[in-house]
Scaffold this active site. Structure first.
Site, PDB file in Angstrom:
ATOM      1  N   GLU A  80      34.277  39.947  45.019  1.00 37.21           N
ATOM      2  CA  GLU A  80      34.928  39.503  46.257  1.00 37.21           C
ATOM      3  C   GLU A  80      35.284  40.597  47.252  1.00 37.21           C
ATOM      4  OE1 GLU A  80      35.428  36.328  43.217  1.00 37.21           O
ATOM      5  OE2 GLU A  80      35.710  38.500  43.203  1.00 37.21           O
TER       6      GLU A  80
ATOM      7  N   GLY B 220      34.172  31.868  41.419  1.00 34.14           N
ATOM      8  CA  GLY B 220      34.611  30.530  41.030  1.00 34.14           C
ATOM      9  C   GLY B 220      34.109  30.100  39.663  1.00 34.14           C
TER      10      GLY B 220
ATOM     11  N   ASP C 212      39.951  36.155  43.050  1.00 29.28           N
ATOM     12  CA  ASP C 212      40.948  35.093  42.898  1.00 29.28           C
ATOM     13  C   ASP C 212      40.702  34.274  41.625  1.00 29.28           C
ATOM     14  OD1 ASP C 212      38.612  33.908  43.895  1.00 29.28           O
ATOM     15  OD2 ASP C 212      39.686  32.511  45.191  1.00 29.28           O
TER      16      ASP C 212
ATOM     17  N   GLY D  64      32.259  29.971  44.250  1.00 28.48           N
ATOM     18  CA  GLY D  64      32.667  28.870  45.119  1.00 28.48           C
ATOM     19  C   GLY D  64      31.696  28.731  46.276  1.00 28.48           C
TER      20      GLY D  64
END
Length: 384
Positions: free
Chosen positions: A168, A145, A176, A97
């Site tokens: 992360e 992402g 996530d 992301g």
């Protein structure tokens, strides 16, 4: 860049309308090469091309807002039989992301810090629930992402250039994009290991770990894509057969899975109920492998490690929707906290690689604090 909004054309005489449409088509040809995401229909396939090669195809909110409605449209279209997603530039499928933009927004309380995660997780769910076969060509870097754009779909095609990671915990976040769903479902405790250490898998190991469904040599992808597009009204089985035919032709691999010799240790060391216990087991084990994992874990955000372990343990028995709802709560807890901004500073901005985590030790991250991160957000909860 804001998502393009298609406005209705003013009422014009038929000839004028044709002129306007032709003008629009001409324009779109010019702008498309610079668009951040290309959406096109070829044969029976809807094709999504992530087109930010200089940013390693990092996913931003504008791209999410274009991809999501297009998937929904293709899902309803009887002439679209499959969806293909790929990246441009030869280096990355999608490296993650657009973390820098989220960091800047989160610091000043900008809505983007909510809208990005909300939009991204809705897209992850749309991919997971997609009624049309979804084929992700994960050629090159596929992290964070980028994993969310691929792993929940029916088919994930890795190549020798694939580099997978969920890194992360090193930036004060957590794995996530549905990591709480797919990671605990990998064999043994490999998902917990990948989540906590950010370990990178390359090439065929992405297939052997169960993250990819097929392996095809990178140079064969254009031919594979052409064959997928040419399929006439294919079923999921037809698509699987075609992918299998390429998969079996890929260069034979004599190598063992990179984590094979460590699987016994991974399964026992990462099965503990708490981070403190995992660390204790690693110290007691004392093997070179355990010492190396301990070194890695000691560099990660203690808060992230605790959140991540609980996220995976709970996610193991939850639906993808419930996991994404839980992860949205966690994302907002990270936006309210300290470690995410510090991690991004240390790893992506100043690049000094020495974040000052607060709290700095696992023992200082209380159960009450972790519980708080998982609390529902009332009207602000993600509803899927």
């Amino acid at each position: 860049m804001a998502a393009r909004v298609l406005r209705p054309l003013p009422r014009l005489k038929p000839f004028n309308r044709l002129q306007v449409i032709l003008q629009h088509l001409k324009m779109s040809k010019h702008t498309d090469s610079t668009a951040e995401v290309l959406l096109e229909k070829r044969g029976g396939a809807g094709i999504i091309t992530l087109n930010r090669p200089k940013a390693l195809n990092a996913l931003n909110l504008s791209m999410i807002q274009q991809i999501y409605p297009q998937i929904k449209t293709w899902e309803q279209d009887p002439e679209t039989f499959l969806i293909i997603i790929k990246g441009t530039g030869g280096k990355a499928f999608c490296a993650g992301g657009d973390i820098r933009a989220i960091t800047d927004a989160g610091k000043v309380g900008d809505r983007l810090a909510q809208d990005f995660f909300r939009g991204e997780y809705m897209l992850n769910n749309a991919i997971g629930m997609c009624k049309k076969p979804y084929v992700a060509l994960i050629d090159g870097i596929t992290m964070g992402g980028g994993v969310g754009l691929s792993v929940h779909g029916h088919f994930r095609v890795a190549t020798e250039k694939t580099l997978f990671a969920m890194p992360e915990t090193a930036i004060g976040l957590f794995p996530d994009v549905g990591g709480g769903y797919f990671l605990p479902r990998l064999s043994g405790k490999i998902g917990y290991y990948l989540a906590l250490t950010g370990f990178r898998l390359k090439g065929r190991d992405v297939l052997k770990a169960g993250i990819a469904t097929h392996f095809v040599d990178s140079e064969k992808l254009p031919a594979l894509e052409k064959d997928l597009i040419a399929l006439k009204s294919p079923s999921t089985e037809n698509i699987a057969d075609l992918l299998n035919s390429y998969h079996v032709k890929s260069k034979v691999d004599q190598e063992k899975f990179v984590l094979d010799e460590h699987m016994e240790k991974i399964n026992s060391l990462f099965s503990a109920n708490s981070m403190e216990e995992i660390v204790k087991k690693l110290k007691q084990d004392g093997s070179p492998f355990a010492v190396k994992q301990l070194e890695t874990i000691n560099k990660m955000s203690p808060t992230s490690l605790k959140i991540t372990l609980r996220q995976l343990r709970e996610g193991a028995s939850m639906s993808l929707q419930d996991v994404l709802t839980m992860e949205y709560r966690l994302s907002q807890a990270c936006m309210r906290g300290h470690d995410f901004y510090e991690g991004v500073r240390a790893v992506l901005i100043d690049k000094d690689q020495s974040p000052k985590w607060k709290p700095a030790a696992l023992e200082e991250v209380s159960d009450e604090f972790v519980d708080d991160c998982f609390k529902p957000l009332g009207d602000n909860d993600l509803k899927l």
